[in-house]
Scaffold this motif. Sequence first.
Motif, PDB file in Angstrom:
ATOM      1  N   VAL A 274     -17.809   2.364 -26.613  1.00 49.50           N
ATOM      2  CA  VAL A 274     -18.283   2.652 -25.254  1.00 49.50           C
ATOM      3  C   VAL A 274     -19.046   1.454 -24.699  1.00 49.50           C
ATOM      4  N   GLY A 275     -18.536   0.905 -23.590  1.00 54.51           N
ATOM      5  CA  GLY A 275     -19.217  -0.209 -22.929  1.00 54.51           C
ATOM      6  C   GLY A 275     -20.492   0.282 -22.264  1.00 54.51           C
ATOM      7  N   ALA A 276     -21.647  -0.068 -22.850  1.00 54.52           N
ATOM      8  CA  ALA A 276     -22.933   0.399 -22.323  1.00 54.52           C
ATOM      9  C   ALA A 276     -23.742  -0.757 -21.735  1.00 54.52           C
ATOM     10  N   ILE A 277     -23.099  -1.926 -21.610  1.00 54.54           N
ATOM     11  CA  ILE A 277     -23.736  -3.116 -21.021  1.00 54.54           C
ATOM     12  C   ILE A 277     -22.815  -3.675 -19.945  1.00 54.54           C
ATOM     13  N   ASP A 278     -23.335  -3.794 -18.734  1.00 51.24           N
ATOM     14  CA  ASP A 278     -22.577  -4.335 -17.599  1.00 51.24           C
ATOM     15  C   ASP A 278     -22.559  -5.862 -17.691  1.00 51.24           C
ATOM     16  N   VAL A 279     -21.357  -6.447 -17.721  1.00 50.27           N
ATOM     17  CA  VAL A 279     -21.278  -7.913 -17.842  1.00 50.27           C
ATOM     18  C   VAL A 279     -21.114  -8.595 -16.485  1.00 50.27           C
ATOM     19  N   ALA A 280     -21.114  -7.799 -15.406  1.00 55.02           N
ATOM     20  CA  ALA A 280     -20.918  -8.363 -14.067  1.00 55.02           C
ATOM     21  C   ALA A 280     -22.238  -8.546 -13.309  1.00 55.02           C
ATOM     22  N   THR A 281     -23.353  -8.462 -14.028  1.00 53.62           N
ATOM     23  CA  THR A 281     -24.660  -8.645 -13.388  1.00 53.62           C
ATOM     24  C   THR A 281     -25.615  -9.315 -14.368  1.00 53.62           C
ATOM     25  N   ASN A 282     -26.582 -10.051 -13.820  1.00 52.79           N
ATOM     26  CA  ASN A 282     -27.616 -10.668 -14.659  1.00 52.79           C
ATOM     27  C   ASN A 282     -28.778  -9.714 -14.934  1.00 52.79           C
ATOM     28  N   THR A 283     -28.749  -8.544 -14.318  1.00 47.52           N
ATOM     29  CA  THR A 283     -29.817  -7.562 -14.553  1.00 47.52           C
ATOM     30  C   THR A 283     -29.733  -7.064 -15.993  1.00 47.52           C
ATOM     31  N   ILE A 284     -30.852  -7.103 -16.692  1.00 46.52           N
ATOM     32  CA  ILE A 284     -30.872  -6.664 -18.091  1.00 46.52           C
ATOM     33  C   ILE A 284     -31.067  -5.151 -18.138  1.00 46.52           C
ATOM     34  N   TYR A 307     -18.993   3.936 -30.945  1.00 46.34           N
ATOM     35  CA  TYR A 307     -19.393   2.547 -31.220  1.00 46.34           C
ATOM     36  C   TYR A 307     -19.956   1.936 -29.929  1.00 46.34           C
ATOM     37  N   PRO A 308     -21.277   1.833 -29.796  1.00 43.71           N
ATOM     38  CA  PRO A 308     -21.848   1.219 -28.587  1.00 43.71           C
ATOM     39  C   PRO A 308     -21.452  -0.254 -28.489  1.00 43.71           C
ATOM     40  N   SER A 309     -21.065  -0.676 -27.276  1.00 49.23           N
ATOM     41  CA  SER A 309     -20.574  -2.053 -27.106  1.00 49.23           C
ATOM     42  C   SER A 309     -20.912  -2.554 -25.698  1.00 49.23           C
ATOM     43  N   THR A 310     -20.339  -3.705 -25.351  1.00 51.49           N
ATOM     44  CA  THR A 310     -20.460  -4.249 -23.990  1.00 51.49           C
ATOM     45  C   THR A 310     -19.193  -3.886 -23.212  1.00 51.49           C
TER      46      THR A 310
END
Length: 344
Positions: A274-284, A307-310
């Motif tokens: 599961v993509g739980a990190i947005d890669v289209a923003t610099n916001t953490i 499986y937590p992922s980006t």
Amino acid sequence: MKILLPTSTAGSLPKPSWIAEPEKLWSPWKLEGQELVDGKNDALRLCLDDQVRAGIDIVSDGEQTRQHFVTTFIEHLDGVDFEKREIVKIRNRYEASVPSVVGAVSRPKSVFVEEAKRLRQLTDKPIKWALPGPMTMIDTLYDGHYKSREKLAWEFAKILNQEAKELEAAGIDIIQFDEPAFNVFFDEVNEWGIAALEKAIEGLKCETAVHICYGYGIKANTDWKKTLGEEWRQYEEIFPKLQQSNIDIISLECQNSRVPMDLIELVRGKKVMVGAIDVATNTIETPEEVADTLRKALQFVDADKLYPSTNCGMIPLSREVANAKLRALSAGAAIVRNELLNKQ
């Protein structure tokens, strides 16, 4: 001991600024010759160290030794002419100058196996290695030889299977095929795309994954996403057939996307990255935001299969931002892991 909710990345991680220009796709190498060889090895070690420090459980090479997730593999094949270029539309979104298929495609020697062996020597953690999927490979080329997307995909699937078997022998635990094209060409995916993917994993004993996302955070992709409406239901078209396939893990995009979480129900029984990190923003992301995404996903996937992922690769981000996001991923997974363990 098996870890509950093991964290990983979807693919690329930023390269150090001394080897390639940061925050840029297709960035040319700043070194050459032996210096480049040494630089790639150093980048590989550094990338591994960043992941370990951030608490990532399933590590990868971060694609440190390749310029691009598709073309670097294709560069090593016979039958493709990089001088003879044509303009094609990639994934029906943006035009690019791409190499041409001019003859029968084949793999004269292994592409990533030496790097995989090197990474295996550096860590005892599980390793996931990404390869381009057959359909995404054909979508990044002009085919002047086979003149059939299906035939070319089938040839690539055979080549990928050779590479995957050598990666498995080198000690890779999970082999992931990147198929962003699966989010676009639904009829082809169902007619022959999943079959080609199954050809690529034939005979493997290690775990296999397919990564299907909405792309890097580049303008062509973010513009396309604006046209997709309130709900992104693309996965609905392909998940039923993927659920029936031999692929072990489905990797998908969830954070800050408009993918309805209940679509994961369509691949019930599979492991889900599961993509739980947005890669289209610099916001953490905060750990709590990550935890919230994972809790929602747990309604549709069993805890031992999550499986937590980006969301996607992180090459367009700075190393500082990427590392902070990885730390947030680990911290968010830890929150939910503790909740699950306390319930037992």
